[in-house]
Design a protein around this motif. Structure first.
Motif, PDB file in Angstrom:
ATOM      1  N   ASN A  89       0.781  -1.236   0.000  1.00 62.06           N
ATOM      2  CA  ASN A  89       0.000   0.000   0.000  1.00 62.06           C
ATOM      3  C   ASN A  89       0.812   1.285   0.000  1.00 62.06           C
ATOM      4  O   ASN A  89       0.276   2.346  -0.303  1.00 62.06           O
ATOM      5  CB  ASN A  89      -0.939  -0.001   1.210  1.00 62.06           C
ATOM      6  CG  ASN A  89      -2.035  -1.029   1.061  1.00 62.06           C
ATOM      7  OD1 ASN A  89      -2.829  -0.959   0.142  1.00 62.06           O
ATOM      8  ND2 ASN A  89      -2.056  -2.019   1.947  1.00 62.06           N
ATOM      9  N   LYS A 119      -4.636   3.663   5.939  1.00 58.56           N
ATOM     10  CA  LYS A 119      -5.407   4.663   5.187  1.00 58.56           C
ATOM     11  C   LYS A 119      -5.388   4.335   3.687  1.00 58.56           C
ATOM     12  O   LYS A 119      -6.426   4.330   3.024  1.00 58.56           O
ATOM     13  CB  LYS A 119      -4.817   6.054   5.445  1.00 58.56           C
ATOM     14  CG  LYS A 119      -5.545   7.187   4.769  1.00 58.56           C
ATOM     15  CD  LYS A 119      -4.950   8.528   5.224  1.00 58.56           C
ATOM     16  CE  LYS A 119      -5.542   9.660   4.440  1.00 58.56           C
ATOM     17  NZ  LYS A 119      -4.618  10.304   3.530  1.00 58.56           N
ATOM     18  N   GLN A 120      -4.208   4.040   3.152  1.00 58.40           N
ATOM     19  CA  GLN A 120      -4.072   3.695   1.737  1.00 58.40           C
ATOM     20  C   GLN A 120      -4.862   2.422   1.396  1.00 58.40           C
ATOM     21  O   GLN A 120      -5.483   2.328   0.345  1.00 58.40           O
ATOM     22  CB  GLN A 120      -2.596   3.464   1.387  1.00 58.40           C
ATOM     23  CG  GLN A 120      -1.756   4.711   1.327  1.00 58.40           C
ATOM     24  CD  GLN A 120      -1.960   5.446   0.031  1.00 58.40           C
ATOM     25  OE1 GLN A 120      -2.677   6.451  -0.005  1.00 58.40           O
ATOM     26  NE2 GLN A 120      -1.351   4.969  -1.027  1.00 58.40           N
ATOM     27  N   ASP A 123      -8.574   3.052   0.772  1.00 53.78           N
ATOM     28  CA  ASP A 123      -8.912   4.071  -0.222  1.00 53.78           C
ATOM     29  C   ASP A 123      -8.953   3.452  -1.621  1.00 53.78           C
ATOM     30  O   ASP A 123      -7.925   3.028  -2.151  1.00 53.78           O
ATOM     31  CB  ASP A 123      -7.874   5.193  -0.157  1.00 53.78           C
ATOM     32  CG  ASP A 123      -8.157   6.331  -1.114  1.00 53.78           C
ATOM     33  OD1 ASP A 123      -9.061   6.214  -1.978  1.00 53.78           O
ATOM     34  OD2 ASP A 123      -7.452   7.352  -1.009  1.00 53.78           O
ATOM     35  N   LYS A 124     -10.144   3.413  -2.198  1.00 56.19           N
ATOM     36  CA  LYS A 124     -10.308   2.804  -3.522  1.00 56.19           C
ATOM     37  C   LYS A 124      -9.648   3.614  -4.650  1.00 56.19           C
ATOM     38  O   LYS A 124      -9.515   3.128  -5.760  1.00 56.19           O
ATOM     39  CB  LYS A 124     -11.790   2.607  -3.821  1.00 56.19           C
ATOM     40  CG  LYS A 124     -12.471   1.673  -2.829  1.00 56.19           C
ATOM     41  CD  LYS A 124     -13.671   0.995  -3.441  1.00 56.19           C
ATOM     42  CE  LYS A 124     -14.348   0.028  -2.518  1.00 56.19           C
ATOM     43  NZ  LYS A 124     -13.478  -0.837  -1.744  1.00 56.19           N
ATOM     44  N   ASN A 125      -9.264   4.842  -4.337  1.00 59.48           N
ATOM     45  CA  ASN A 125      -8.635   5.693  -5.351  1.00 59.48           C
ATOM     46  C   ASN A 125      -7.156   5.927  -5.109  1.00 59.48           C
ATOM     47  O   ASN A 125      -6.540   6.743  -5.792  1.00 59.48           O
ATOM     48  CB  ASN A 125      -9.364   7.039  -5.419  1.00 59.48           C
ATOM     49  CG  ASN A 125     -10.814   6.873  -5.846  1.00 59.48           C
ATOM     50  OD1 ASN A 125     -11.095   6.203  -6.829  1.00 59.48           O
ATOM     51  ND2 ASN A 125     -11.720   7.453  -5.089  1.00 59.48           N
ATOM     52  N   SER A 126      -6.585   5.237  -4.130  1.00 54.58           N
ATOM     53  CA  SER A 126      -5.174   5.474  -3.824  1.00 54.58           C
ATOM     54  C   SER A 126      -4.278   4.807  -4.868  1.00 54.58           C
ATOM     55  O   SER A 126      -4.633   3.802  -5.474  1.00 54.58           O
ATOM     56  CB  SER A 126      -4.829   4.989  -2.419  1.00 54.58           C
ATOM     57  OG  SER A 126      -5.061   3.604  -2.301  1.00 54.58           O
TER      58      SER A 126
END
Length: 161
Positions: A89, A119-120, A123-126
């Motif tokens: 990630n 956090k990463q 997150d589906k957009n990371s």
């Protein structure tokens, strides 16, 4: 039959001679940051995509199969060891950025790395190393090349004096 657990492993020691010796079985990592750059890093060892070497009673994988790292440390070096939940990630560049901005206390840096990884992962957009690799391999869940991978996150940091 009862299911057995299995685990990847990264173990390391720093000898009195100042050398870091690390052994990696699977997809965890141990790396050394010196002067803002990654100067040494263990290699992942896998049978194939998403099948890292693991240790368990019924696994053919053994510690002797792992990849090794042997590097002389100097004052100021930062040793970071983490599970795939970290390195799937968080890219090396993100890690270096975090190291540069963080307090010089090892436990605080380890906490920040774990927090960023978590956090990463959610997150589906990371932009993550895992998503890029999964996209290259045609995983339909990562067609966009974005998104984290939820996994256990563990991290140990040593700052060399």
């Amino acid at each position: 039959g009862a299911a057995t657990g299995a685990s990847t492993a990264v173990v390391a020691s720093i000898g009195e001679n100042g050398f870091l010796q690390a052994l990696n079985v699977g997809d965890s990592y141990c790396l050394v940051v010196r002067d803002g750059k990654v100067t040494a890093k263990t290699r992942e060892i896998s049978h194939y995509w998403e099948c890292p070497y693991q240790l368990s009673d019924d696994s053919p994988d053994r510690p002797k199969d792992g990849t090794k790292l042997n590097v002389e440390l100097v004052p100021g070096d930062i040793v970071i060891m983490g599970s795939d939940g970290v390195f799937d990630n968080v890219s090396d560049d993100m890690l270096l950025d975090l190291v540069a901005k963080s307090p010089s206390k090892a436990s605080a840096l380890a906490r920040k790395i774990c927090d960023l990884s978590r956090k990463q992962s959610l997150d589906k957009n990371s932009v993550t190393p895992y998503a890029k690799q999964a996209q290259r391999r045609g995983d339909p869940d990562y067609r966009s090349g974005f998104g984290g991978k939820v996994d256990d996150v563990s991290c140990v940091v040593v700052i060399c004096k």
